[in-house]
Design a protein around this motif. Structure first.
Motif, short mmCIF file in Angstrom:
data_model
loop_
_atom_site.label_atom_id
_atom_site.label_comp_id
_atom_site.label_asym_id
_atom_site.label_seq_id
_atom_site.Cartn_x
_atom_site.Cartn_y
_atom_site.Cartn_z
N THR A 163 147.94 -35.75 -137.11
CA THR A 163 147.18 -34.57 -136.73
C THR A 163 148.07 -33.68 -135.86
OG1 THR A 163 146.29 -35.41 -134.64
CG2 THR A 163 145.09 -35.99 -136.65
N PHE A 164 147.66 -32.43 -135.73
CA PHE A 164 148.42 -31.47 -134.92
C PHE A 164 147.49 -30.70 -134.01
CE2 PHE A 164 151.06 -32.38 -138.54
CZ PHE A 164 152.33 -32.45 -138.01
N LEU A 165 148.04 -30.25 -132.90
CA LEU A 165 147.27 -29.42 -131.99
C LEU A 165 147.32 -27.96 -132.40
CD1 LEU A 165 148.65 -31.93 -130.10
CD2 LEU A 165 146.95 -30.94 -128.59
N GLU A 177 155.79 -27.09 -128.21
CA GLU A 177 154.80 -26.58 -129.15
C GLU A 177 154.54 -27.54 -130.30
OE1 GLU A 177 155.65 -23.18 -131.77
OE2 GLU A 177 153.93 -22.18 -130.86
N ASP A 178 155.58 -28.27 -130.73
CA ASP A 178 155.45 -29.12 -131.93
C ASP A 178 154.92 -30.52 -131.61
OD1 ASP A 178 157.77 -30.01 -130.65
OD2 ASP A 178 158.77 -30.54 -132.55
N ILE A 179 154.00 -30.59 -130.67
CA ILE A 179 153.37 -31.89 -130.36
C ILE A 179 152.36 -32.23 -131.44
CG2 ILE A 179 151.87 -33.14 -128.75
CD1 ILE A 179 154.67 -32.82 -127.67
N GLN A 180 152.42 -33.45 -131.92
CA GLN A 180 151.41 -33.92 -132.86
C GLN A 180 150.75 -35.17 -132.30
OE1 GLN A 180 154.50 -34.96 -136.17
NE2 GLN A 180 152.72 -36.22 -136.63
N GLY A 181 149.67 -35.58 -132.93
CA GLY A 181 148.94 -36.74 -132.48
C GLY A 181 148.72 -37.73 -133.61
N LYS A 238 161.89 -43.43 -127.35
CA LYS A 238 161.73 -42.10 -126.74
C LYS A 238 160.65 -41.29 -127.45
CE LYS A 238 166.53 -41.59 -125.09
NZ LYS A 238 167.20 -42.72 -125.75
N LEU A 239 160.22 -41.73 -128.62
CA LEU A 239 159.16 -41.01 -129.33
C LEU A 239 157.92 -40.84 -128.44
CD1 LEU A 239 158.19 -39.81 -132.11
CD2 LEU A 239 157.16 -42.06 -132.52
N PHE A 240 157.65 -41.84 -127.63
CA PHE A 240 156.40 -41.86 -126.86
C PHE A 240 156.57 -41.36 -125.42
CE2 PHE A 240 156.32 -45.57 -129.83
CZ PHE A 240 155.44 -45.01 -130.74
N GLN A 241 157.70 -40.73 -125.13
CA GLN A 241 158.02 -40.38 -123.74
C GLN A 241 157.09 -39.33 -123.15
OE1 GLN A 241 161.89 -38.31 -123.35
NE2 GLN A 241 161.82 -38.02 -125.57
N PHE A 269 150.46 -39.19 -128.52
CA PHE A 269 151.13 -37.89 -128.58
C PHE A 269 152.64 -38.04 -128.69
CE2 PHE A 269 147.19 -36.96 -126.21
CZ PHE A 269 146.71 -35.87 -126.93
N PHE A 270 153.26 -37.20 -129.51
CA PHE A 270 154.72 -37.18 -129.65
C PHE A 270 155.14 -35.89 -130.34
CE2 PHE A 270 152.74 -39.51 -133.10
CZ PHE A 270 153.27 -38.93 -134.24
#
Length: 203
Positions: A79-81, A181-185, A164-167, A106-107
């Protein structure tokens, strides 16, 4: 770090967008829930599925330590914000969700794409140093480090970098701010009660 921006958050819920087939929409209406079966990934990626399955397997193992994975969920749902990052296809439906924040991992999309391609996740300097190591060992394709047994020390370094994906996950959940901006869930399921609306594509 990018320009911090707020996300659509209220009442412990976050607005997310996902692109799903009409089959998924129908399933949600009928059973009230949707999870991903591994067979879907094999069908989606065809001959290259084995490579993607390795990355997905790694994600499943480690993301489930952040948000518990239901037994029947073989993979995450992306999913994306921001809906602009979603892929459009003729059979897809744009779904707007309201999801409890504790159900989301989130990543950054750009970070996940590096893992999908079996590449090192790190700063530009770390990537250059790793690339130099690959050249010293005559490795032409970075993915060979992961898919073969010839470079165990390089593979260890590669896989460790993926953490580091989950940082950003803890920070986002604490501040309700998006560092990029490119945060996805990643979510393990879609519950019908989370569906706020079906939207029209704007292309």
């Amino acid at each position: 770090m990018g320009n911090s921006q707020g996300m659509d958050y209220s009442d412990n819920q976050v607005t997310l967008y996902t692109s799903q087939s009409q089959v998924v929409v129908d399933q949600l209406r009928q059973s009230g829930r949707h999870v991903v079966d591994a067979a879907f990934i094999k069908e989606k990626y065809g001959e290259t599925a084995h490579v993607f399955l390795q990355a997905y397997s790694w994600y499943r193992q480690h993301a489930s330590k952040i948000v518990e994975r239901p037994r029947d969920a073989d993979s995450a749902i992306w999913t994306f914000l921001n809906a602009k990052y979603l892929d459009y296809s003729a059979d897809s439906r744009l779904i707007k969700l309201r999801v409890p924040i504790e159900k989301i991992v989130f990543f950054r999309m750009s970070d996940w794409n590096r893992i999908l391609n079996l590449r090192l996740l790190g700063t530009e300097e770390e990537q250059v140093k790793y690339s130099d190591k690959l050249k010293r060992y005559n490795v032409d394709y970075e993915g060979d480090v992961y898919t073969t047994a010839f470079y165990p020390h390089l593979k260890t370094e590669l896989v460790c970098s993926w953490q580091k994906l989950f940082q950003y996950d803890d920070e986002i959940k604490a501040t309700k701010q998006l560092p990029f901006e490119d945060i996805q869930g990643g979510i393990w399921e879609i519950q019908h009660s989370w569906v706020e609306s079906l939207l029209e594509w704007k292309i």
